[in-house]
Write a protein that holds these residues in place. Structure first.
Motif, short mmCIF file in Angstrom:
data_model
loop_
_atom_site.label_atom_id
_atom_site.label_comp_id
_atom_site.label_asym_id
_atom_site.label_seq_id
_atom_site.Cartn_x
_atom_site.Cartn_y
_atom_site.Cartn_z
N ASP A 79 -2.91 4.20 0.45
CA ASP A 79 -3.28 5.05 1.88
C ASP A 79 -3.20 6.31 1.57
OD1 ASP A 79 -3.77 5.49 4.65
OD2 ASP A 79 -1.72 5.32 4.91
N GLY A 89 -7.85 5.07 -2.92
CA GLY A 89 -8.33 3.88 -2.03
C GLY A 89 -8.64 2.81 -2.87
N HIS A 132 1.65 5.26 0.36
CA HIS A 132 1.35 6.48 1.18
C HIS A 132 1.30 7.53 0.47
CE1 HIS A 132 1.65 3.81 4.77
NE2 HIS A 132 2.66 3.45 4.40
N ALA A 182 0.98 -1.26 0.15
CA ALA A 182 -0.02 -0.08 -0.07
C ALA A 182 0.77 1.25 -0.15
CB ALA A 182 -0.87 -0.03 1.21
#
Length: 595
Positions: free
Chosen positions: A499, A494, A475, A473
């Motif tokens: 994230d 998302g 950021h 994931a």
């Protein structure tokens, strides 16, 4: 079409300018002092033996004193301690004194012989002619000197008896001739001064017209800048909500939906892309006007370029019911000096324009052949469309002008394609001409600089598609001052497995970076309150120099484009396409793996 009337300048303006010119010339003639000294010495020599030496000596002293006074007066005038009117009065006074002194030897005419009289007359007439020339025929200055001198000569020849006692007919005839000379010299002086007046009137008129022209050009530049600012503002304001809609539509497409809902979401995405393509036309105009588009000029094989483009447009032409043909009568290795990508954009716009204005069943031809000039290769885009009237040939290259689209059919675009072509051909050193008439179709002719054949470029390697592991994931920090934009972008990120954190200004962005190091920062250009996304990206780069960052903005103002380029950051425009966003995420994933 109304014409601008020529300004009617007051005569005093031209006269003031002419008088200033006369003063300058008189001051420049100060170097003629030696000529005056020589002339007066010759006068003294001519009358020395026939007039009392004491009288001639006194006259010489007066002349020398006058010449010294003249030199001092001219220096005072040259120092600009006197106004223009004062300088003219000074020169008139000098002329009267000089004329009075010069005519004094004429009083001795009764005692002078014929040779001395003629000698003296020639010198004084020459000095009078020189005075007219040196002061450009100024009436007051010429009269102050010439009337005493030439008038004195006329009176002397008419009334003074000859010392030899000969008949007075010759003397009176010479007096009449000098009087005629005086009249002719007066006319010459008047014409000379009038010519000077006219020249300065024309000069002042030209200066006024130039000032008006500069003012008109300034207004035109301001109008162009106002138009650019308006387009930038309108584009920015339209792109913001369109960006939100695009993000939401892309999010819906990525979610599991029933067939009908997916069709609706897909149609929303297509409409969003169509609007985005039209707004991109405004962006292209702004980028070209800002000078941030730079041509990578080099030799490009022409035949492969045309064949690749022909393959590209075939499908779209079939959907529009139009036949596209490619005709080439060029050597296999023919090459041109150009930027291949920008040249394809020129062709894409020309062929796209032909598609829009050619009815179904029509034909579009792309032709290539050697031009009459061996240093050029000629490309033509020919269609069987509605044609363009000759009076509109220049207008079609202006923004938003379209022929035969008074109802502003959105399917025909905004009228920016040919204006972009005009800018691109100027950048690429391409001669562009148009041949068209109503109902006869159009022919756009491109003449490109030919070069020696280049070595064939290696085939580019097929791109390797990187897959981001689902467990990885990313950021992502999204910085935008509009809440809807932040929310929609984070929803899409998302859905893509990221994230996402968001911030509205540089302070919130700094706090978010303190909390968690991002893998990618997307910042809007204008953040409100005078803040800029460049501040956020600079801070992120300060903390993590290799961090992928990008500006995502709806602002297309040329100044903003140059500002982003000068800062050396990537600038993407709203609405951000899903493919572009995925490419950014792939880059961020690769960068994180490298770290």
């Amino acid at each position: 079409m109304s014409t601008v009337p020529l300004p009617q300048l007051p005569s005093t303006d031209a006269q003031t300018a002419a008088d200033s010119e006369v003063v300058r010339r008189v001051l420049d003639s100060a170097a003629r002092l030696l000529v005056l000294v020589v002339a007066n010495v010759l006068i003294a020599v001519a009358v020395w033996e026939e007039l009392p030496p004491a009288i001639v000596s006194v006259w010489c002293v007066l002349v020398a004193a006058h010449l010294l006074l003249r030199r001092h007066a001219l220096r005072a005038a040259a120092m600009d301690v006197l106004p223009l009117s004062g300088k003219l009065r000074l020169f008139v006074a000098y002329g009267l004194v000089a004329g009075g002194l010069q005519v004094l030897p004429v009083l001795g005419f009764p005692w002078l012989g014929e040779t001395a009289r003629a000698y003296l007359s020639i010198i004084l007439m020459g000095l009078s002619t020189g005075t007219v020339a040196s002061c450009s025929g100024h009436p007051r200055l010429c009269s102050a000197y010439c009337i005493p001198v030439l008038g004195g000569l006329v009176v002397a020849w008419l009334l003074s008896p000859s010392a030899a006692g000969a008949s007075g007919f010759i003397d009176r005839a010479i007096g009449v001739l000098i009087l005629l000379f005086m009249g002719i010299l007066g006319m010459v002086a008047r014409n000379s001064y009038q010519t000077l007046l006219d020249a300065h009137a024309v000069r002042l008129r030209e200066r006024e017209l130039n000032a008006r022209l500069q003012e008109a050009l300034a207004r035109e530049r301001e109008a162009g800048q106002s138009k650019t600012r308006f387009l930038a503002s309108a584009s920015h304001d339209l792109r913001q909500p369109l960006h939100t809609l695009s993000m939401l539509a892309a999010t819906l497409v990525l979610r599991p939906l029933d067939e009908r809902s997916r069709a609706i979401a897909t149609l929303m995405a297509q409409v969003s892309e169509s609007l985005n393509a039209q707004l991109d036309g405004l962006l292209d105009v702004s980028r070209l006007d800002a000078g941030v588009v730079r041509a990578q000029m080099g030799p490009a094989p022409l035949r492969p370029l045309l064949e690749r483009y022909f393959d590209e447009v075939q499908a779209a032409a079939r959907d529009a019911g139009i036949v596209v043909k490619l005709h080439g009568r060029l050597p296999e290795d023919a090459a041109v000096r150009t930027d291949a990508a920008l040249l394809q954009r020129v062709l894409r716009n020309l062929v796209g324009n032909a598609h829009k204005f050619t009815p179904r069943g029509g034909e579009v031809r792309i032709e290539a052949e050697a031009a009459a000039n061996p240093e050029r290769i000629e490309l033509r885009v020919v269609d069987t469309g509605i044609g363009i009237a000759p009076e509109h040939h220049a207008q079609v290259f202006q923004e938003f002008f379209q022929v035969g689209n008074d109802e502003r059919d959105r399917s025909r675009g905004l009228g920016l394609g040919l204006s972009i072509v005009a800018r691109l051909v100027a950048l690429l050193d391409i001669d562009l001409s148009l041949q068209s008439s109503p109902g006869q179709g159009s022919c756009f002719v491109l003449r490109l600089p030919a070069v020696a054949p280049a070595a064939p470029a290696p085939e580019p390697a097929a791109p390797v598609e990187r897959q981001r592991p689902a467990s990885q994931a990313l950021h992502v920090l999204v910085v935008d001052d509009e809440k809807d934009v932040r929310a929609s972008t984070c929803l899409l990120l998302g859905e893509l497995g990221c994230d996402c954190r968001s911030a509205a200004d540089p302070d919130e962005a700094a706090n978010a970076m303190d909390t968690q190091a991002p893998d990618l920062v997307l910042a809007d250009f204008r953040l409100g309150g005078g803040a800029s996304g460049l501040q956020v990206l600079a801070e992120a780069r300060r903390r993590w120099p290799a961090l992928p960052v990008a500006l995502v903005s709806g602002d297309i103002a040329p100044d903003r484009l140059r500002e982003a380029e000068d800062a050396g950051v990537r600038l993407l425009h709203k609405p951000l396409a899903l493919a572009a966003l995925k490419a950014l995420l792939d880059e961020a994933a690769a960068a994180r793996t490298g770290r």
